[in-house]
Enzyme design. Sequence first.
Site, PDB file in Angstrom:
ATOM      1  N   ASP A  33     -14.917  69.587  27.810  1.00 18.60           N
ATOM      2  CA  ASP A  33     -15.244  70.952  28.265  1.00 18.60           C
ATOM      3  C   ASP A  33     -15.632  71.883  27.121  1.00 18.60           C
ATOM      4  O   ASP A  33     -16.292  72.894  27.350  1.00 18.60           O
ATOM      5  CB  ASP A  33     -14.065  71.550  29.041  1.00 18.60           C
ATOM      6  CG  ASP A  33     -13.997  70.975  30.447  1.00 18.60           C
ATOM      7  OD1 ASP A  33     -14.942  70.249  30.834  1.00 18.60           O
ATOM      8  OD2 ASP A  33     -13.001  71.227  31.148  1.00 18.60           O
ATOM      9  N   GLY A  34     -15.205  71.574  25.907  1.00 17.02           N
ATOM     10  CA  GLY A  34     -15.633  72.368  24.750  1.00 17.02           C
ATOM     11  C   GLY A  34     -17.148  72.254  24.585  1.00 17.02           C
ATOM     12  O   GLY A  34     -17.856  73.253  24.421  1.00 17.02           O
ATOM     13  N   HIS A  35     -17.645  71.017  24.661  1.00 18.25           N
ATOM     14  CA  HIS A  35     -19.103  70.812  24.577  1.00 18.25           C
ATOM     15  C   HIS A  35     -19.803  71.489  25.762  1.00 18.25           C
ATOM     16  O   HIS A  35     -20.866  72.089  25.597  1.00 18.25           O
ATOM     17  CB  HIS A  35     -19.440  69.317  24.610  1.00 18.25           C
ATOM     18  CG  HIS A  35     -18.916  68.533  23.443  1.00 18.25           C
ATOM     19  ND1 HIS A  35     -17.921  67.599  23.571  1.00 18.25           N
ATOM     20  CD2 HIS A  35     -19.264  68.558  22.131  1.00 18.25           C
ATOM     21  CE1 HIS A  35     -17.685  67.051  22.386  1.00 18.25           C
ATOM     22  NE2 HIS A  35     -18.468  67.624  21.493  1.00 18.25           N
ATOM     23  N   GLN A  59     -21.564  61.187   7.851  1.00 14.32           N
ATOM     24  CA  GLN A  59     -20.497  62.178   7.696  1.00 14.32           C
ATOM     25  C   GLN A  59     -19.102  61.567   7.786  1.00 14.32           C
ATOM     26  O   GLN A  59     -18.102  62.276   7.755  1.00 14.32           O
ATOM     27  CB  GLN A  59     -20.666  63.319   8.695  1.00 14.32           C
ATOM     28  CG  GLN A  59     -20.371  62.972  10.151  1.00 14.32           C
ATOM     29  CD  GLN A  59     -20.733  64.117  11.075  1.00 14.32           C
ATOM     30  OE1 GLN A  59     -21.894  64.379  11.320  1.00 14.32           O
ATOM     31  NE2 GLN A  59     -19.724  64.810  11.599  1.00 14.32           N
ATOM     32  N   SER A 183     -10.947  68.032  21.796  1.00 16.49           N
ATOM     33  CA  SER A 183     -11.608  67.237  20.761  1.00 16.49           C
ATOM     34  C   SER A 183     -11.877  65.860  21.338  1.00 16.49           C
ATOM     35  O   SER A 183     -11.058  65.337  22.113  1.00 16.49           O
ATOM     36  CB  SER A 183     -10.671  67.101  19.555  1.00 16.49           C
ATOM     37  OG  SER A 183     -11.109  66.049  18.727  1.00 16.49           O
TER      38      SER A 183
HETATM   39  O1  PAF Z   1     -19.320  68.763  15.152  1.00 20.62           O
HETATM   40  C1  PAF Z   1     -19.866  67.674  15.381  1.00 20.62           C
HETATM   41  O2  PAF Z   1     -19.719  67.074  16.451  1.00 20.62           O
HETATM   42  C2  PAF Z   1     -20.727  67.064  14.298  1.00 20.62           C
HETATM   43  O3  PAF Z   1     -20.211  67.300  13.033  1.00 20.62           O
HETATM   44  C3  PAF Z   1     -22.198  67.504  14.387  1.00 20.62           C
HETATM   45  C4  PAF Z   1     -22.347  68.991  14.126  1.00 20.62           C
HETATM   46  C5  PAF Z   1     -22.763  67.155  15.747  1.00 20.62           C
HETATM   47  C6  PAF Z   1     -23.015  66.771  13.325  1.00 20.62           C
HETATM   48  O4  PAF Z   1     -22.964  65.382  13.501  1.00 20.62           O
END
Ligand code: PAF
Length: 278
Positions: A33-35, A59, A183
Site C-alpha cells: 500500500d505504500g507503493h 544497489q 516495506s
Molecule cells: O526505493 C526503492 O525501491 C529503490 O531504491 C528504487 C528507488 C526503486 C531504486 O531501485
Amino acid sequence: MEKFTTVEGLKGALAARKGSSVGLVPTMGALHDGHVSLVRRARAENDTVVVSVFVNPTQFNDKNDLRNYPRTPEADLEVLRKAGADIVFMPTVEEVYPEPDTRVFDFGQLDKVMEGATRPGHFNGVGQVVSRLLELVKPDRAYFGEKDFQQIAVIKELVRQLAIPVQIVECPIVREADGLALSSRNLLLTAEHRAAAPMIHAAMQAEAETAGTKSVEETERDVIARVEKSPLLKVIYFQLVDEDTLQPVKDWKSAAHVRGCIAVQAGEIRLIDNLRFL
Ligand code: PAF
C-alpha cells in the site's frame, strides 16, 4: 495499462503520449500500500503514470539480500492495474545496463552516514538506476516514499548534480495498523519477528513525545534500549539527524528539524524507519 520489458517498447509508448505530463514511480516490486499511495499521488498529478518494477542489482551490497529480495511480478501487475498506472516498465538487468555502469557519484556527506555507512555502495547503485530511469522516462515528477528518508536526500542531490529537470515528490510513510512501516521486506519476516517489529516505530514515537526534555545522546540511548527490550531486534543504528544535511545533531537546537533514523536487524531481515522528533 501497458507493460513493457524493453527500452524500445517503453520509449515507443511514451512517444505516443508526447505532450502529456508524466509521473514516474520507481519501485523494486513486491508492491504494497505504500507503493499504491505513490501511484495514486502520481495519478492525481499527471496525465501519464509510469511505474518501473526492477530489482536493481547495483544497489545491493549483499548477494544474499539480492537473491532473497521478494519478487511478485504477477501480483504487482494486478496492484498497478487497480491503482491506475498507465505504463509498467519491467526490464531485465541487460535492458537497464547494456554495459556495466561504472559511474561513481560523489554525494558529499549525505551518503557517509546511516544507510550509506552501513551499506557501502548502496547509494551509488541507487544513483545509477534512478538517473538511468529518469533519463529513459524523462518524467515531469518522480515519486519516492519517506521511509527511505536518506534515499530522497541522495536523489535530490543526484538530480541537482546532473541537472535533470524533474520534480522529486516526497510521500509520507504508510504504516500497518500496529505502526510497522510498510516495506517489501516485511514479507520475509518470520511470524515472531513480525510480531516484535512494531516496537521500532513505538520506541521512536514514545521518545519523540518527550523530545527536547533530555539530551540527544540520552534520547538515542533510550530508543535503542526500548527496541532491544525484544531479544529478536538488534539496532544497527539509531541517529538523530538534521533533516536537511542528515548529519548527526549534538543538541536539539542545532537543526531546524531533527529526524530520528533507525535500522534494525530482525532475524535475517534488515528494517529501516524514521520519524520527525522536533
Ligand atoms: O526505493 C526503492 O525501491 C529503490 O531504491 C528504487 C528507488 C526503486 C531504486 O531501485
